[in-house]
Motif scaffolding. Structure first.
Motif: not given
Lengths: 286, 157, 750
Positions: A101-126
């Motif tokens: 999944v790391q070979g494909r997944a992106t920050l933007t996708g993680n953000l735009c999927n809109g999941s409250p559990a997205a791992d990268s999003v709290p890190a980006m917000v912080a």
């Protein structure tokens, strides 16, 4: 389903603007394809943005960074300096899914999927990350915390897409960390996530941002939690106040991944642990 | 239908696919390469692991159309003629497979690991393979086979 | 070697870690599993499934689906045989719903089309009108007086009067006077336990390729643990003559009991008959979770009395098992296994088979036993703690031995429980120091093992090599172990034997690969088939030499005169005899058919160290040792593999795996993301100790090893968690929220 590979963001916007039915942008595809296979969302129009020039680049932007929207987690982890400046952000991205999944997944996708559990999003917000949103009416810059609006929903309007991710300058004496709780060691969705970014003056915390994931309909930026440690040297009392403020901010649900009680409690535990790591990193950078 | 030109295990190939079809569907149903398996279709089991331009991916999470112009490597390309890749040898020698359904994905993933990290620790191997589920072995013999392969490759180089 | 002789030493091939014959195919991607087969003109199928836990099917409208281009046929229950009764009717009812959908995921119709995508699209166009009915998914709630009735009249005569119709079978066993036993005890501990349903979690979804014509002659390729069983059941479901359906078992990508039943095979056959085309049907992962056969969930009450010296004076258990919307939860196995490791004077066990709106349970590695061990071994551990006794000493003190009476009736033959306990006690793991936050747990476990109908043929080739045909799908390396046993008997190299899993047209009936029976039963039959071939070889040599058949012995792959009195002849190697076999009486084939009854039971003792994060409730298994009696390890590497695999599945069951149903009765975690089986980074290396106490019922002493390894882990980990965190977990899985809740509960209540 139509599949398009535009060569510019303008073309991508034009395609999305004219599209009929459900439109999805494809970067890493680790959410889009799962939803497609499981009949959750079958897009009528799928716009693959990976052929657009520059989307896979990580470049300096002032003293900060510009991360292309198709940059994968693996590419972030392999980058020479990004992870040295923003280890919490890179680690958060790295926690998402498997090596595959790391070979494909992106920050933007993680953000735009809109999941409250997205791992990268709290890190980006912080970290205070912002994104460029491009649409039929031009470009706007938006703070990451303003993108998700509800589970699976974002503030992006029809025809709009995220076209760049901007990570601020690390600056002096700063450190960030992200921790999440999952029942296993890998391959799970966060039951609770906590990203913390802080800056020291000597031993004292002078700036802090605390973000929580998976404990509310959207990722939370918790000012009370930040205030609990600002002005302190992260002593036990500060840590307890931080944990209390983090738990108090939680508004989670009971679901298959965790209970309200569990999430609320563990949010405090993780906030303390993440704060200690961020503090150590900031000290090391001083 | 989309016409896709790509390279699989060094061979130029082309196929027609529906935009909804995955690279895994294309490999298995269009190209007859059934070494990659569909264990979940959601990127959680790793049985469909292949590399695309050298990057380890789940082929169930890649559209067939995305393979255009890429280089794909599957388990079928690991052995050279009748000579097995050392990982394949070690897996047999260490009884690191039982039913064998996860084996192609695990071999592709570990080959990719050893190319990037020739001296992995046990923990590193375990985390690298966390996306490759095996239900038969408890992973013990797999990890041993990988660690020994890595050691042998280092000695040989 | 005489036909019925037992061999316990001087093995040449048996006991070696030979390479598996299927290895190269499996590491190169060539091995053909269920979904890897194709046929010219093949169609693809998809199944329409109920989104409701319990609903009357009012109407199925297939017109829109039929109108879709590429759709070639649709089947519903009307396309299957009528007039079935008993178990066959239950299987059909599960394969394709009749009047009611009984669980979320229950099949109601199926479509065959020219591509997988069209089939899936068409399935979405089948319109089913449901009348939703009240449902129940919890075992205790399903027994309550106000529970909705799943199916009327499903109970058999064993059920005591006055019970809810969802209670369909009842079991009672034991001996002695339990009340007197409890009166003798210095301490009695009584507690209740629950375990959630888990899934075998094989990585290969069910898949088959079916071909059936209007002449009712068919071919079926499928991944199964037993193709004769598939043949028999499919013939019944489709109204065929059994012999007209030939079934071939593909390579099987894991089964663990879950591929002993049929789910999609009759559906593919029905579609093939309707369309007159080959039909391929492959389940998605979500379908596997929703609509195959997970384990039963349980609710259990245990009461055990112990003296201060550790003697168990009485044991009592009540076991309520929910096995889905059909009878069959293995509650009698749970009851019988519960106290099997212990020599008890007073013991009683009671079992209830309860239906609920869930998929029909299927076997999962020692079905019913791990849950029993969880409950009983947890209570024994509590008694040991309260009385200040060493858990292994107590188990040794009470251990079942040869000659003692089993808790479920029979008197034990030679068994190896004591040997596993002693090996565990002396293992460095048991005395290794623990780190802060860690706890150690041990548990014993038991499984019956099984014999079953078995048929094996061994044909010699002209060059002195051998083709061995067995009928038990290879789920644990049995092609290697069978070849080892045949090579041992024939005195030829292991590599000279090729083992094939024969199709149903080639051998007599073979029971499913289950009950840890393959190395025992097919192994026994292989040895006897080889001995039958050797007998012919000796006869051919005798004829050549002009001496009596009894005067010829077989040694190291050669016929020899049995002694000086038999005459002086040079040994005749196998290839000399086989090269001339056409002229000396015809092909040489040994075969053996039987239902062997001497499967030796197997016991295990596991040691585990676990670390609990008291702030988050997360448990990490940091060290694990399996000690188990294998009787005789034919291939130690594969025996270890079975030990390790069972332990890993047990760890998953103990900590994170569970079926989660919502209020709506729908399964919420039907993907590997949320059905959390252990990943590589979750586990430590798993140490193994193979104990060999020979089984008198097998020529080499083999005991089945596949299943016992999953019996102790649940309890061993619960005991380790109890020692690490200071709380006793009585419900599985011991997920972090449960552990935190238990810690909080304890803090509040002292």
């Amino acid at each position: 389903m139509q599949y398009h590979t535009p060569s510019s963001f303008d073309d991508a916007v034009a395609l999305a603007k004219d599209a009929q039915g459900v439109t999805r942008f494809l970067a890493g595809g680790t959410d889009v394809l799962v939803q497609l296979r499981a009949d959750i969302v079958t897009p009528d129009v799928l716009i693959d943005i990976k052929k657009i020039a520059g989307v896979s680049d990580i470049t300096r932007e002032g003293d900060g960074w510009r991360i292309g929207v198709a940059v994968t987690g693996a590419e972030m982890s392999e980058h020479d300096t990004l992870g040295k400046e923003w280890p919490g952000l890179v680690e958060a991205m790295d926690l998402i899914g498997s090596t595959q999944v790391q070979g494909r997944a992106t920050l933007t996708g993680n953000l735009c999927n809109g999941s409250p559990a997205a791992d990268s999003v709290p890190a980006m917000v912080a970290a205070g990350v912002t994104v460029t949103v491009t649409g039929p009416n031009g470009e706007r810059k938006v703070a990451v915390e303003d993108i998700p609006t509800a589970p699976g929903k974002t503030s992006l309007e029809a025809g709009e897409l995220v076209t760049a991710v901007h990570v601020p300058a690390r600056g002096k004496s700063g450190g960030d960390a992200y921790l999440r709780f999952i029942p296993r060691t890998e391959m799970d969705i966060a039951v609770v996530g906590c990203g913390i970014n802080l800056r020291l003056d000597g031993k004292k915390i002078v700036e802090a941002r605390v973000a929580l994931g998976a404990v509310a309909p959207t990722v939370l930026l918790v000012e009370e939690a930040a205030n609990a440690i600002i002005g302190t040297e992260l002593d036990d009392a500060a840590l307890e106040a931080l944990a209390e403020a983090a738990s108090a901010a939680c508004n989670p649900i009971n679901d298959k991944r965790g209970t309200i009680k569990f999430r609320t409690h563990v949010a405090g535990v993780l906030a303390k642990r993440a704060a200690k790591i961020a503090y150590q990193r900031a000290e090391a950078a001083s | 239908m989309i016409h896709v030109n790509t390279k699989v295990n060094g061979d130029d190939v082309e196929f027609l696919c529906d935009p909804r079809e995955t690279l895994l569907d294309a490999l298995r149903d269009k190209l007859g390469l059934t070494g990659a398996k569909e264990g979940c279709g959601t990127g959680d089991c790793g049985a469909c692991s292949v590399t695309m331009d050298g990057r380890l991916v789940c082929s169930c999470l890649v559209l067939g159309a995305e393979a255009e112009g890429k280089e794909i490597a599957t388990v079928e390309g690991m052995a050279e003629g009748e000579n097995l890749h050392i990982l394949q040898e070690k897996f047999i020698e260490h009884a690191a497979l039982q039913c064998g359904i996860c084996t192609p994905g695990i071999l592709v993933a570990t080959k990719n690991l050893l190319e990037k990290h020739p001296e992995p620790t046990e923990t590193q191997v375990r985390y690298w393979l966390a996306g490759n589920l095996c239900r038969c072995t408890g992973y013990d013999k797999i990890i041993r086979a990988v660690m020994e392969t890595a050691a042998d490759l280092r000695k040989a180089s | 070697m005489a036909f019925d002789e037992t061999k316990t030493e001087d093995f040449k091939v048996v006991g070696q870690r030979v390479k598996r014959p299927d290895g190269v195919d499996k590491v190169t991607g060539k091995a053909k599993f269920g979904a890897d087969a194709v046929a010219p003109g093949m169609l693809f199928a998809a199944i329409v499934r109920s989104p409701h836990a319990h609903a009357r099917i009012v109407k199925i409208d297939t017109s829109k689906a039929e109108a879709l281009s590429g759709v070639k046929g649709i089947v519903t229950r009307a396309d299957f045989a009528t007039g079935l009764t008993g178990g066959d009717l239950d299987v059909l009812e599960n394969v394709m719903a009749g009047e009611k959908a009984l669980y979320d995921g229950h099949a109601v119709a199926a479509v065959a089309a020219t591509s997988q995508l069209v089939a899936r699209d068409a399935a979405k166009l089948v319109e089913v009108e449901y009348e939703v009915l009240p449902h129940v998914t919890d075992v205790d709630k399903a027994m309550a007086s106000d529970a909705p009735v799943i199916r009327e009249g499903a109970a058999d005569q064993s059920v005591p009067e006055g019970m809810h119709p969802n209670v369909v079978r009842y079991h009672e066993s034991g001996h002695g006077d339990i009340e007197a036993g409890f009166a003798e005890a210095d301490l009695v501990v009584e507690d209740s336990f629950k375990t959630e349903a888990t899934h075998q979690g094989y990585i290969e979804p069910h898949a088959c390729l079916a071909q059936l014509g209007g002449d009712n002659k068919g071919e079926l390729w499928c991944c199964t643990q037993g193709h004769w069983n598939v043949q028999k059941l499919c013939a019944a479901m489709l109204g065929l003559e059994t012999s007209q359906l030939r079934v071939t078992a593909s390579e099987i990508g894991g089964g663990f009991g879950g591929k002993t039943a049929v789910f999609i095979e009759p559906v593919a056959l029905a579609l093939s008959r309707k369309t007159n085309r080959p039909v391929k049907l492959v389940m998605s992962r979500s379908e596997v979770f929703r609509a195959t056969g997970p384990t039963a969930s349980t609710s259990m009450d245990i009461k055990i009395g112990m003296k201060k010296d550790g003697t168990i004076t009485a044991g009592q258990g009540t076991f309520r098992l929910q096995g889905g919307a059909f009878p069959g939860a293995p509650m009698e196995f749970t009851a019988m296994c519960a106290f099997a490791p212990y020599n008890l004077q007073n013991v009683k066990q009671v079992g209830y088979d309860v239906m609920a709106n869930r998929p029909k349970q299927a076997a999962y590695r020692a079905p019913g036993s791990p849950m029993a061990a969880f409950a009983v071994e947890s209570v024994i551990d509590e008694l040991c703690k309260k009385l200040g006794l060493d858990p292994i000493e107590v188990r040794l003190k009470n251990a079942s031995k040869q000659g003692t009476k089993a808790s479920f009736g029979p008197t034990w033959d030679r068994i190896g429980l004591v040997e596993t306990l002693e090996a565990a006690q002396s293992h460095p793991h048991y005395s290794a120091p623990l780190k802060e936050g860690q706890g150690r747990g041990i548990s014993c476990g038991f499984w019956f093992n099984h014999g079953g109908e078995t048929s094996v043929t061994l044909a010699l080739s002209e060059d002195g090599t051998a083709q061995l045909s067995v009928g038990t799908p290879d789920i644990g390396g049995s092609r290697a172990s069978m070849a080892q046993m045949a090579a041992e008997e024939l005195g030829i190299p292991y590599e000279n034997i090729r083992t094939t899993i024969a199709d149903t047209a080639t051998l007599g009936y073979n029971e499913v690969s289950h009950g840890s029976r393959v190395t025992y039963a097919s192994g026994l039959a292989t040895i006897k088939a080889a001995r039958a071939a050797v007998k012919i070889l000796c006869a051919r040599a005798a004829a050549k030499w002009g001496i009596d058949e009894d005067a010829v012995v077989w040694e190291n792959g050669c016929a020899k005169p049995s002694g000086p009195n038999a005459g002086e002849f040079d040994p005749l190697p196998i290839e000399k005899l086989t090269r001339s076999m056409g002229r000396t009486g015809g092909p040489i084939v040994g075969h053996f058919e039987a239902t062997p009854e001497g499967a030796g039971v197997s016991f295990a003792t596991h040691i585990v160290d676990a670390e609990v994060d008291k702030e988050t409730g997360q448990t990490k298994v940091v060290r694990y040792t399996v000690v188990q009696d294998a009787g005789k390890a034919i291939n130690p590497a594969y025996v270890e593999g079975q030990f390790q695999g069972g332990a890993a599945q047990g760890i998953g069951w103990a900590l994170n795996e569970e079926y989660i149903y919502g209020e709506d009765g729908r399964l919420q975690n039907s993907v590997f993301l949320d059905y959390r089986i252990p990943v590589a980074s979750d586990l430590p290396m798993i140490d193994t100790v193979i104990v060999e106490v020979p089984n008198p019922g097998h020529p080499y002493g083999v005991r089945g090893v596949g299943e016992t390894s999953i019996c102790p882990p649940l309890a061993a980990i619960a005991n380790a968690v109890s020692n690490a965190a200071g709380v006793r977990l009585k419900e599985l899985p011991m997920s972090p929220p449960r552990i935190l809740a238990a810690l909080e509960d304890q803090a509040n209540n002292g």
